[in-house]
Design a protein around this motif. Structure first.
Motif, PDB file in Angstrom:
ATOM      1  N   VAL A 153      44.298  26.398 115.275  1.00 20.71           N
ATOM      2  CA  VAL A 153      43.912  25.093 115.363  1.00 20.71           C
ATOM      3  C   VAL A 153      44.195  24.571 116.677  1.00 20.71           C
ATOM      4  O   VAL A 153      45.174  24.938 117.519  1.00 20.71           O
ATOM      5  N   GLY A 154      43.477  23.567 117.164  1.00 25.72           N
ATOM      6  CA  GLY A 154      43.752  22.722 118.368  1.00 25.72           C
ATOM      7  C   GLY A 154      42.619  23.292 119.492  1.00 25.72           C
ATOM      8  O   GLY A 154      41.977  24.209 119.474  1.00 25.72           O
ATOM      9  N   TYR A 155      43.004  22.403 120.541  1.00 33.03           N
ATOM     10  CA  TYR A 155      41.972  22.624 121.880  1.00 33.03           C
ATOM     11  C   TYR A 155      40.445  22.796 121.229  1.00 33.03           C
ATOM     12  O   TYR A 155      39.678  23.548 121.548  1.00 33.03           O
ATOM     13  N   GLY A 156      40.048  21.891 120.338  1.00 32.20           N
ATOM     14  CA  GLY A 156      38.764  22.261 119.589  1.00 32.20           C
ATOM     15  C   GLY A 156      38.530  22.416 118.304  1.00 32.20           C
ATOM     16  O   GLY A 156      37.727  22.192 117.796  1.00 32.20           O
ATOM     17  N   LEU A 157      39.588  23.497 118.003  1.00 32.93           N
ATOM     18  CA  LEU A 157      39.568  24.202 116.904  1.00 32.93           C
ATOM     19  C   LEU A 157      40.148  23.176 115.664  1.00 32.93           C
ATOM     20  O   LEU A 157      41.039  22.702 115.747  1.00 32.93           O
ATOM     21  N   ASP A 158      39.507  23.453 114.463  1.00 35.29           N
ATOM     22  CA  ASP A 158      39.961  22.548 113.360  1.00 35.29           C
ATOM     23  C   ASP A 158      40.339  23.248 112.251  1.00 35.29           C
ATOM     24  O   ASP A 158      39.871  24.442 111.845  1.00 35.29           O
ATOM     25  N   TYR A 159      40.924  22.421 111.387  1.00 37.83           N
ATOM     26  CA  TYR A 159      40.977  22.870 109.794  1.00 37.83           C
ATOM     27  C   TYR A 159      40.516  21.857 109.182  1.00 37.83           C
ATOM     28  O   TYR A 159      41.245  20.717 109.372  1.00 37.83           O
ATOM     29  N   ALA A 160      39.625  21.723 108.530  1.00 40.49           N
ATOM     30  CA  ALA A 160      39.250  20.551 107.669  1.00 40.49           C
ATOM     31  C   ALA A 160      38.668  19.357 108.506  1.00 40.49           C
ATOM     32  O   ALA A 160      39.124  18.380 108.124  1.00 40.49           O
ATOM     33  N   GLU A 161      38.124  19.570 109.917  1.00 39.22           N
ATOM     34  CA  GLU A 161      37.945  18.475 110.755  1.00 39.22           C
ATOM     35  C   GLU A 161      39.155  17.959 111.246  1.00 39.22           C
ATOM     36  O   GLU A 161      39.141  17.059 112.309  1.00 39.22           O
ATOM     37  N   ARG A 162      40.353  18.629 111.180  1.00 36.83           N
ATOM     38  CA  ARG A 162      41.573  17.812 111.709  1.00 36.83           C
ATOM     39  C   ARG A 162      42.217  18.952 112.652  1.00 36.83           C
ATOM     40  O   ARG A 162      41.889  19.968 113.054  1.00 36.83           O
ATOM     41  N   TYR A 163      42.951  18.468 113.513  1.00 47.10           N
ATOM     42  CA  TYR A 163      43.746  19.060 114.573  1.00 47.10           C
ATOM     43  C   TYR A 163      42.869  19.495 115.793  1.00 47.10           C
ATOM     44  O   TYR A 163      43.538  20.360 116.734  1.00 47.10           O
ATOM     45  N   ARG A 164      41.785  18.993 115.828  1.00 42.21           N
ATOM     46  CA  ARG A 164      40.899  19.383 117.182  1.00 42.21           C
ATOM     47  C   ARG A 164      41.415  18.779 118.350  1.00 42.21           C
ATOM     48  O   ARG A 164      41.405  19.419 119.499  1.00 42.21           O
ATOM     49  N   ASN A 165      42.294  17.760 118.267  1.00 38.51           N
ATOM     50  CA  ASN A 165      42.652  16.973 119.414  1.00 38.51           C
ATOM     51  C   ASN A 165      44.036  17.331 119.931  1.00 38.51           C
ATOM     52  O   ASN A 165      44.625  17.009 120.775  1.00 38.51           O
ATOM     53  N   LEU A 166      44.673  18.389 119.254  1.00 38.98           N
ATOM     54  CA  LEU A 166      45.928  19.144 119.699  1.00 38.98           C
ATOM     55  C   LEU A 166      45.566  19.609 121.074  1.00 38.98           C
ATOM     56  O   LEU A 166      44.794  20.321 121.423  1.00 38.98           O
ATOM     57  N   PRO A 167      46.480  19.522 122.180  1.00 42.10           N
ATOM     58  CA  PRO A 167      46.145  20.069 123.735  1.00 42.10           C
ATOM     59  C   PRO A 167      46.490  21.553 123.579  1.00 42.10           C
ATOM     60  O   PRO A 167      46.468  22.004 124.819  1.00 42.10           O
ATOM     61  N   PHE A 168      47.088  21.881 122.629  1.00 38.65           N
ATOM     62  CA  PHE A 168      47.446  23.479 122.650  1.00 38.65           C
ATOM     63  C   PHE A 168      46.661  24.147 121.398  1.00 38.65           C
ATOM     64  O   PHE A 168      46.062  23.700 120.918  1.00 38.65           O
ATOM     65  N   VAL A 169      46.816  25.466 121.494  1.00 45.49           N
ATOM     66  CA  VAL A 169      46.411  26.402 120.215  1.00 45.49           C
ATOM     67  C   VAL A 169      47.522  26.683 119.468  1.00 45.49           C
ATOM     68  O   VAL A 169      48.500  27.366 119.952  1.00 45.49           O
ATOM     69  N   GLY A 170      47.526  26.501 118.212  1.00 46.80           N
ATOM     70  CA  GLY A 170      48.724  26.927 117.274  1.00 46.80           C
ATOM     71  C   GLY A 170      48.308  27.664 116.029  1.00 46.80           C
ATOM     72  O   GLY A 170      46.986  27.052 115.649  1.00 46.80           O
ATOM     73  N   ILE A 171      49.223  27.899 115.448  1.00 50.09           N
ATOM     74  CA  ILE A 171      49.117  28.768 113.958  1.00 50.09           C
ATOM     75  C   ILE A 171      49.493  27.722 113.072  1.00 50.09           C
ATOM     76  O   ILE A 171      50.820  27.109 113.244  1.00 50.09           O
ATOM     77  N   LEU A 172      48.584  27.351 112.163  1.00 45.76           N
ATOM     78  CA  LEU A 172      48.787  26.259 111.201  1.00 45.76           C
ATOM     79  C   LEU A 172      49.802  26.860 110.117  1.00 45.76           C
ATOM     80  O   LEU A 172      49.671  27.883 109.684  1.00 45.76           O
ATOM     81  N   LYS A 173      50.580  26.030 109.674  1.00 50.66           N
ATOM     82  CA  LYS A 173      51.627  26.516 108.561  1.00 50.66           C
ATOM     83  C   LYS A 173      50.640  26.710 107.147  1.00 50.66           C
ATOM     84  O   LYS A 173      49.719  26.051 106.677  1.00 50.66           O
ATOM     85  N   PRO A 174      50.820  27.804 106.668  1.00 47.41           N
ATOM     86  CA  PRO A 174      49.996  28.295 105.522  1.00 47.41           C
ATOM     87  C   PRO A 174      50.133  27.387 104.482  1.00 47.41           C
ATOM     88  O   PRO A 174      48.923  27.264 103.677  1.00 47.41           O
ATOM     89  N   GLU A 175      51.256  26.629 104.189  1.00 47.54           N
ATOM     90  CA  GLU A 175      51.249  25.700 103.239  1.00 47.54           C
ATOM     91  C   GLU A 175      50.295  24.546 103.347  1.00 47.54           C
ATOM     92  O   GLU A 175      49.802  23.744 102.409  1.00 47.54           O
ATOM     93  N   VAL A 176      49.798  24.370 104.458  1.00 44.54           N
ATOM     94  CA  VAL A 176      48.923  23.089 104.811  1.00 44.54           C
ATOM     95  C   VAL A 176      47.577  23.591 104.364  1.00 44.54           C
ATOM     96  O   VAL A 176      46.913  22.533 103.985  1.00 44.54           O
ATOM     97  N   TYR A 177      47.002  24.853 104.350  1.00 45.61           N
ATOM     98  CA  TYR A 177      45.678  25.026 103.826  1.00 45.61           C
ATOM     99  C   TYR A 177      45.740  25.671 102.351  1.00 45.61           C
ATOM    100  O   TYR A 177      44.787  26.031 101.615  1.00 45.61           O
ATOM    101  N   ALA A 178      46.869  25.904 101.924  1.00 45.85           N
ATOM    102  CA  ALA A 178      47.188  26.521 100.486  1.00 45.85           C
ATOM    103  C   ALA A 178      46.939  25.200  99.736  1.00 45.85           C
ATOM    104  O   ALA A 178      46.493  25.688  98.429  1.00 45.85           O
ATOM    105  N   ASN A 179      47.109  23.882 100.011  1.00 44.40           N
ATOM    106  CA  ASN A 179      46.920  22.988  98.973  1.00 44.40           C
ATOM    107  C   ASN A 179      45.632  22.103  99.005  1.00 44.40           C
ATOM    108  O   ASN A 179      45.129  22.298 100.040  1.00 44.40           O
TER     109      ASN A 179
END
Ligand code: IMP
Ligand code: MG
Length: 179
Positions: A153-179
């Motif tokens: 996510v980040g730099y435009g990429l989302d998970y469920a429409e969030r995190y697009r505004n992060l200035p970097f690209v990062g890996i989301l913690k699996p527990e965030v999309y597990a629930n």
């Protein structure tokens, strides 16, 4: 928000440097021409904005919005056009700008859809490439970075429409999309 990030893959500085380079490469490739940039919404909006400011050519821009259904982290295979182009692309050199080439289903569909309108050429630019998950026979002509098989996510990429505004690209913690 950053507490949901497991690891930063691409820093702001790395993104900036590579996007600048891509702008230079596209400027050379299309020298003397007037290509039409097509941003695929929403994921490409930040990349597109940065990229075109590094392209020293007279060029036009348009946007399409597509979605592969659902909120899940992998594509369902079905692609829906939510917003079509305003520009007529017949006889023009078009450059499709995408955030990430994952299964390739979206871009494969989009290319076929646009090819029917008889552009002079289609060039694919993807900020990120995740080749491990490719299902469609498609490759990008210009790629920013190859990424591992992780949900980013980040730099435009989302998970469920969030995190697009992060200035970097990062890996989301699996527990965030597990629930
Ligand atoms: P496709 O699987 O290549 O068709 O990718 C379709 C779309 O899924 C991309 O344009 C992205 O919007 C989204 N996508 C694929 N992988 C990721 C990811 O790791 N993070 C965020 N979005 C992704
Ligand atoms: Mg998305």
């Amino acid at each position: 928000m950053t507490e949901d990030i497991l690891k930063i893959l691409l820093t702001k500085e790395q993104l900036e440097a590579r996007v600048k380079e891509l702008g230079r490469e596209l400027t050379e490739r299309f020298a003397g021409g007037e290509p039409l940039f097509i941003g695929v919404l929403k994921g490409s909006f930040i990349f597109m904005a940065d990229l075109i400011r590094n392209v020293k050519l007279k060029c036009a821009m348009d946007f399409m919005a597509v979605s592969s259904y659902g909120r899940e982290t992998s594509t369902s295979g079905a692609v829906k056009i939510n917003k079509d182009l305003n520009e007529d692309i017949s006889g023009r050199h078009v450059i499709i700008v995408e955030d990430i080439l994952d299964s390739g289903v979206t871009l494969n569909y989009l290319c076929g859809y646009l090819r029917n309108r008889k552009p002079a050429s289609i060039t694919l630019v993807a900020l990120l490439d995740k080749p491990a998950r490719r299902r469609a026979a498609i490759r990008a002509d210009f790629i920013g970075f190859e990424v591992p098989d992780e949900f980013v996510v980040g730099y435009g990429l989302d998970y469920a429409e969030r995190y697009r505004n992060l200035p970097f690209v990062g890996i989301l913690k699996p527990e965030v999309y597990a629930n």
